[in-house]
Motif scaffolding. Structure first.
Motif, PDB file in Angstrom:
ATOM      1  N   THR A 123       3.096   2.370  -3.906  1.00 14.17           N
ATOM      2  CA  THR A 123       2.687   1.558  -4.023  1.00 14.17           C
ATOM      3  C   THR A 123       3.798   0.578  -4.596  1.00 14.17           C
ATOM      4  OG1 THR A 123       0.049   2.369  -4.415  1.00 14.17           O
ATOM      5  CG2 THR A 123       0.915  -0.271  -5.023  1.00 14.17           C
ATOM      6  N   ASP A 124       3.626  -0.589  -3.983  1.00 12.54           N
ATOM      7  CA  ASP A 124       4.627  -1.701  -4.107  1.00 12.54           C
ATOM      8  C   ASP A 124       6.195  -1.423  -3.575  1.00 12.54           C
ATOM      9  OD1 ASP A 124       2.677  -3.722  -4.451  1.00 12.54           O
ATOM     10  OD2 ASP A 124       2.699  -3.698  -6.448  1.00 12.54           O
ATOM     11  N   TYR A 141       1.003  -1.209  -0.051  1.00 12.14           N
ATOM     12  CA  TYR A 141      -0.237  -0.730   0.075  1.00 12.14           C
ATOM     13  C   TYR A 141       0.570   1.499  -0.148  1.00 12.14           C
ATOM     14  CZ  TYR A 141      -3.787  -3.830   1.482  1.00 12.14           C
ATOM     15  OH  TYR A 141      -4.234  -4.597   1.109  1.00 12.14           O
ATOM     16  N   PRO A 142       0.451   2.352  -0.626  1.00 13.26           N
ATOM     17  CA  PRO A 142       1.143   3.489  -0.530  1.00 13.26           C
ATOM     18  C   PRO A 142       0.391   4.631   0.579  1.00 13.26           C
ATOM     19  CG  PRO A 142      -0.586   3.951  -2.426  1.00 13.26           C
ATOM     20  CD  PRO A 142      -1.254   1.978  -1.658  1.00 13.26           C
ATOM     21  N   THR A 165       1.760  -8.691  -3.706  1.00  8.75           N
ATOM     22  CA  THR A 165       1.031  -7.816  -2.494  1.00  8.75           C
ATOM     23  C   THR A 165      -0.188  -7.385  -3.720  1.00  8.75           C
ATOM     24  OG1 THR A 165       2.072  -6.172  -5.025  1.00  8.75           O
ATOM     25  CG2 THR A 165       2.994  -6.345  -2.573  1.00  8.75           C
ATOM     26  N   ARG A 190      -4.156  -7.542  -1.775  1.00 11.32           N
ATOM     27  CA  ARG A 190      -5.292  -6.329  -2.513  1.00 11.32           C
ATOM     28  C   ARG A 190      -6.368  -6.946  -2.772  1.00 11.32           C
ATOM     29  NH1 ARG A 190      -0.175  -3.271  -4.518  1.00 11.32           N
ATOM     30  NH2 ARG A 190      -0.631  -4.555  -6.326  1.00 11.32           N
TER      31      ARG A 190
END
Length: 175
Positions: A38-39, A24-25, A98, A102
């Motif tokens: 993200t990632d 998650y960002p 990831t 999600r």
């Protein structure tokens, strides 16, 4: 139809590959002390899949991390879908793991909501509908992220926000 066997719905960071610290960002602000894409691994993540500032998260400006729970999705992805492998050992797995988190996390959160909803006295038809959604959210012998992306799973997930308001007349507000 009775309640299906549910996966573990509480997080266990010791059985995860620190997926939440990567997937998650976050933006620098009230909940996070820095920006993260993200990632991208959080810069506070250590090589043992642990947080190097875990005991001081609040003091160092990471209240968002304290409030977060994957509802068991992280260890499910790591242990069941990736057989205990880690993106830290095989960087090619990062985006796959990831992505899986999600996808699986909202399913686990929906299962938690539906599990709690079963505590509400409701008519048999609504209880059966709740059990049917839970069963759809628990694909049998799931071994791949594709099992969770099947239309019946995603349709059940999309149905949960429409189902919960139907329970309002049965909630005892005196509690």
């Amino acid at each position: 139809m009775g309640q299906p066997d549910l996966p573990e719905l509480t997080h266990d960071c010791s059985r995860c590959a620190a997926l939440c610290c990567v997937a998650y960002p976050f933006d620098k602000g009230a909940e996070f002390a820095l920006d993260k894409d993200t990632d991208a691994p959080c810069p506070k993540l250590n090589s043992a899949h642990g947080c190097s500032i875990h005991d001081g998260l609040v003091q160092q400006g990471f209240t968002g991390c304290v409030a977060y729970s994957c509802a068991g999705a992280g260890q499910r992805v790591t242990q069941e879908l990736f057989d205990g492998e880690s993106w830290q050992d095989d960087p090619d797995l990062l985006r796959h793991m990831t992505h899986a988190l999600r996808v699986v996390r909202p399913i686990h959160e929906a299962l938690l909501i539906l599990q709690e909803a079963l505590n509400i006295p409701m008519p048999d038809d609504l209880r059966a509908r709740c059990h049917a959604m839970m069963a759809a959210l628990c694909p049998q012998d799931a071994t791949s992220i594709w099992d969770f992306e099947e239309p019946e799973v995603q349709e059940a997930l999309a149905e949960v926000p429409n189902f919960i308001p139907l329970l309002a007349p049965y909630v005892d507000m005196r509690a």
